[in-house]
Write a protein that holds these residues in place. Structure first.
Motif, PDB file in Angstrom:
ATOM      1  N   GLN A  76     -30.498  12.997  -5.126  1.00 15.36           N
ATOM      2  CA  GLN A  76     -30.868  11.516  -5.685  1.00 15.36           C
ATOM      3  C   GLN A  76     -32.226  10.999  -4.773  1.00 15.36           C
ATOM      4  N   LEU A  77     -32.985  11.736  -3.571  1.00 19.28           N
ATOM      5  CA  LEU A  77     -34.108  11.498  -3.429  1.00 19.28           C
ATOM      6  C   LEU A  77     -35.038  11.762  -4.235  1.00 19.28           C
ATOM      7  N   ASN A  78     -34.922  12.747  -5.233  1.00 23.85           N
ATOM      8  CA  ASN A  78     -35.640  13.651  -6.221  1.00 23.85           C
ATOM      9  C   ASN A  78     -35.937  12.875  -7.215  1.00 23.85           C
ATOM     10  N   THR A  79     -35.124  11.937  -7.325  1.00 21.51           N
ATOM     11  CA  THR A  79     -35.605  11.364  -9.057  1.00 21.51           C
ATOM     12  C   THR A  79     -36.314   9.753  -8.971  1.00 21.51           C
ATOM     13  N   GLY A  80     -36.786   9.975  -9.314  1.00 22.06           N
ATOM     14  CA  GLY A  80     -37.617   8.453 -10.134  1.00 22.06           C
ATOM     15  C   GLY A  80     -36.653   7.479  -9.717  1.00 22.06           C
ATOM     16  N   SER A 128     -29.613   2.190  -6.588  1.00 23.59           N
ATOM     17  CA  SER A 128     -29.500   0.449  -6.731  1.00 23.59           C
ATOM     18  C   SER A 128     -27.920   0.788  -7.432  1.00 23.59           C
ATOM     19  N   THR A 129     -27.387   0.716  -8.669  1.00 24.19           N
ATOM     20  CA  THR A 129     -26.508   1.832  -9.164  1.00 24.19           C
ATOM     21  C   THR A 129     -25.417   1.323  -8.357  1.00 24.19           C
ATOM     22  N   SER A 130     -24.271   0.337  -8.550  1.00 22.96           N
ATOM     23  CA  SER A 130     -23.032   0.136  -7.893  1.00 22.96           C
ATOM     24  C   SER A 130     -22.287   1.512  -7.496  1.00 22.96           C
ATOM     25  N   ASP A 131     -21.913   2.058  -8.600  1.00 22.28           N
ATOM     26  CA  ASP A 131     -20.873   2.671  -8.090  1.00 22.28           C
ATOM     27  C   ASP A 131     -21.167   4.243  -8.594  1.00 22.28           C
ATOM     28  N   ALA A 132     -22.392   4.545  -8.738  1.00 21.36           N
ATOM     29  CA  ALA A 132     -23.451   6.182  -9.118  1.00 21.36           C
ATOM     30  C   ALA A 132     -22.429   7.308  -8.589  1.00 21.36           C
ATOM     31  N   ARG A 151     -20.417   1.989  -1.077  1.00 18.08           N
ATOM     32  CA  ARG A 151     -20.507   1.255   0.129  1.00 18.08           C
ATOM     33  C   ARG A 151     -21.918   1.355   0.224  1.00 18.08           C
ATOM     34  N   PHE A 152     -23.118   1.953  -0.265  1.00 18.60           N
ATOM     35  CA  PHE A 152     -24.716   2.497   0.410  1.00 18.60           C
ATOM     36  C   PHE A 152     -24.967   2.224  -1.269  1.00 18.60           C
ATOM     37  N   ILE A 153     -25.977   0.992  -1.216  1.00 23.40           N
ATOM     38  CA  ILE A 153     -27.003   0.758  -2.541  1.00 23.40           C
ATOM     39  C   ILE A 153     -28.041   0.538  -2.333  1.00 23.40           C
ATOM     40  N   ASN A 154     -28.855   0.888  -2.874  1.00 26.04           N
ATOM     41  CA  ASN A 154     -30.556   1.576  -2.488  1.00 26.04           C
ATOM     42  C   ASN A 154     -30.379   1.487  -1.385  1.00 26.04           C
TER      43      ASN A 154
END
Length: 672
Positions: free
Chosen positions: A131-135, A164-168, A200-203
């Motif tokens: 996810q760190l490599n996404t836009g 930021s998506t709550s349940d990604a 649990r972890f969001i944004n």
């Protein structure tokens, strides 16, 4: 029956391999590098004089280049104690102070579940890194760039991002077959009343946390939203994650410390990462909580003096003092802390980015001792312009020193506090803790001659203090020698050595008692190298051996005439253990008697030293009584118990050992 992996991990965390092996070998300090956890000794499994037996604490294994013996801490106990694997676990658990887990059929299931949970955290780590490599992570990458993190550093610490998506995370991992309850059990997912399931972890920027076995056990998340309720969020306590029993980056830091890097304890993840990138690779951090005793024990396994890096603000100073207060009862000779105080308003990351690694090195080089930090707390910003205020400082300092359990270290701290006191009040320093300029005491003159077994140190205005010897009116008359020919009376042997020789000879001649006294042989502090070597040789004797086998086995580990000299000692030859037809029960009573007398003698010695220290701190009438009583106990310790036919003298005495160690009515003894 299988035990949980976590139980084995806890034993390894509490006991180092060198600590266990050190009971059976004599380390070759010329080859050993203690700071790196690299130890060498003659092999305990085969007879040799060179040090070919290698112990590596960091990796937890041993190997002999002579006989090719190898294994871990459990294998070593199995081989040296001739026990089964489960018995070795029980032995080590007792030494580590751990109760054995209940052996139920579910133990294997628990261990398997932890393995499965670790697979879930590994899968989540990979997902966060992707996810760190996404836009969606553009701002997160920009933040890491602003903090000066190189791409290699980001990869090294496996830094990721939670969108930021709550349940990604839930959506992606459950789609790959990972049950939701496993995500919840690892702390990655949360079920909220009325709001359903969410990550649990969001944004947040994500920092995976690995344990000493290199498993991902939890995560830390740094909020990208400046209005988030918590800037940093950690995983909750789970079956995998125990915050107080782990340190961030411990595994890599331990390896770096073994290569000579300073072992630095910082406050948070970014500090550790910045330190590592700047070349300080042996950096760790607690996991969102204050430092615990278990974490201190883990640090001291890596190095005898960890460096606590304190942020240059009030909160950092308070955190350092909390660590100092926690560690004060735990410190000992060669086991302490030093405190590196950073400039006002800066943490390690700030300092390195502003002034470079050399500035951080200067801070580490100037680290303060623990006493320096505690002393500053007691005096800074305070006035001592009245007797009452000085008395309050004196009280606080004595309370502080009283928390140090190691008596030798407590004495050194007391002397240093006395020196600082005299500097603070511009008084001449005479080596005492007593701040009064009219009294001089010498707390170090413990080896002065005694009269009737009692030495006290008098307060006197003389410029050069000397011990004054006197006899208390309650002190009994000097004990008369009961035999002219005993080695003690002749002064040819230390009385402790005489007692040790009788006990060891009893075990050589009556090997059926070895199993009962194995723990004693392991734990005893021996008065000479020779008795220590005999004890180690006895520990290597196989179970069930007869006297002839014992002598043969021990002769392989000792000089040819060592056993002959031991058994020819006068105190041994006249002892009941050496008489023709002596039974094991007779020998057992004799051995217990001399061990009790040894314990009494050493207890008396400790009591005298503590009493003398208390005189230095301020005598009262109870101290004189304690010194007098210690003389009486020592006399009792040199007399045999009834039925043992004294092995050191020609007379027998009624059994009164227990009554003499008991405290008479109306009296108290320090520390029980």
């Amino acid at each position: 029956m299988r035990l949980p992996d976590s139980f084995f991990d806890e034993i390894r965390n509490r006991l180092s391999l060198s600590q266990v092996v050190g009971r059976k070998v004599v380390w070759d300090m010329r080859k050993t590098n203690q700071a790196k956890g690299d130890w060498w000794a003659p092999c305990p499994f085969h007879q040799e004089k060179s040090a070919s037996f290698h112990v590596v604490d960091d990796k937890g294994y041993y190997y002999c280049f002579g006989c090719q013996a190898k294994g871990n801490i459990f294998k070593f106990v199995q081989e040296t104690e001739n026990v089964s694997f489960m018995e070795s676990v029980e032995i080590l658990a007792r030494e580590a102070g751990l109760p054995m887990p209940a052996r139920d059929p579910k133990a294997a299931e628990v261990a398997d579940r932890r393995t499965e949970l670790a697979k879930v955290t590994e899968a989540a780590t990979k997902w966060f890194r992707l996810q760190l490599n996404t836009g969606a992570a553009a701002e997160a990458r920009a933040y890491l760039d602003r903090r000066g993190l190189h791409r290699e550093t980001v990869e090294r610490f496996e830094i990721g991002f939670a969108p930021s998506t709550s349940d990604a995370l839930i959506q992606d991992l459950t789609a790959k077959g990972i049950p939701y309850d496993m995500l919840e059990a690892t702390g990655l997912a949360v079920t909220e009343d009325g709001r359903g399931r969410r990550d649990r972890f969001i944004n947040r920027i994500i920092f995976p946390i690995r344990d000493a076995r290199d498993r991902v056990i939890g995560f830390g998340g740094r909020a990208m939203n400046p209005n988030a309720r918590a800037k940093y969020l950690n995983s909750p306590e789970t079956e995998l994650f125990d915050k107080g029993a782990n340190l961030y980056n411990l595994r890599a830091a331990r390896q770096a410390a073994g290569k000579g890097h300073p072992f630095v304890v910082a406050e948070g993840y970014m500090d550790v990462i910045a330190l590592h990138q700047a070349g300080f690779e042996a950096a760790v951090a607690p996991l969102g909580t204050a430092v615990t005793e278990r974490q201190l024990a883990m640090m001291w396994k890596v190095t005898p003096e960890p460096l606590i890096a304190l942020d240059g603000d009030a909160a950092g100073q308070k955190a350092g003092l909390r660590v100092a207060d926690l560690s004060l009862p735990l410190i000992a000779a060669g086991q302490s802390l030093r405190f590196a105080v950073l400039p006002q308003g800066q943490d390690p990351d700030d300092l390195i980015r502003a002034e470079g690694p050399s500035a951080m090195q200067r801070v580490l080089d100037g680290a303060r001792s623990m006493l320096s930090l505690l002393w500053a707390r007691e005096i800074e910003g305070k006035s001592f312009d009245s007797p009452e205020r000085r008395a309050m400082l004196d009280r606080d300092l004595r309370s502080l020193l009283g928390r140090i359990k190691d008596s030798s270290l407590r004495k050194q701290y007391r002397a240093e506090v006395a020196r600082k006191w005299t500097e603070l009040f511009d008084l001449p320093f005479d080596g005492s803790l007593d701040p009064s300029p009219s009294a001089t005491l010498d707390p170090t003159a413990y080896d002065a001659p005694t009269h009737d077994g009692v030495t006290v140190y008098d307060a006197t205005p003389a410029p050069t203090p000397r011990p004054r010897i006197w006899r208390d009116r309650h002190t009994p008359a000097p004990a008369k020698s009961v035999t002219r020919n005993s080695p003690i009376a002749q002064g040819s042997l230390n009385p402790d050595t005489v007692l040790e020789q009788v006990a060891l000879a009893g075990l050589v001649l009556h090997p059926a008692l070895l199993e009962e006294f194995t723990a004693t042989l392991e734990d005893m502090t021996w008065s000479t190298d020779q008795t220590a070597r005999i004890a180690l040789a006895l520990l290597d004797v196989p179970a069930g051996a007869d006297t002839a086998t014992v002598r043969r086995e021990m002769s392989q580990n000792l000089d040819e005439d060592t056993l002959d000299r031991l058994l020819a000692q006068p105190q041994v030859s006249i002892s009941p253990i050496a008489k023709s037809g002596a039974t094991s029960e007779t020998a057992r009573r004799c051995i217990l008697d001399v061990l009790n007398r040894l314990a009494a003698r050493r207890g008396v010695d400790r009591e005298r030293h503590e009493a003398i220290e208390d005189i230095v701190e301020g005598a009262d009438e109870g101290i004189t009584w304690r010194l007098a009583e210690s003389t009486r106990w020592l006399e009792a310790a040199n007399k045999p118990a009834e039925g043992t036919e004294d092995s050191l003298s020609e007379t027998s005495n009624a059994a009164h050992y227990d009554s003499l160690l008991a405290t008479p009515k109306g009296k108290t003894r320090k520390d029980g």
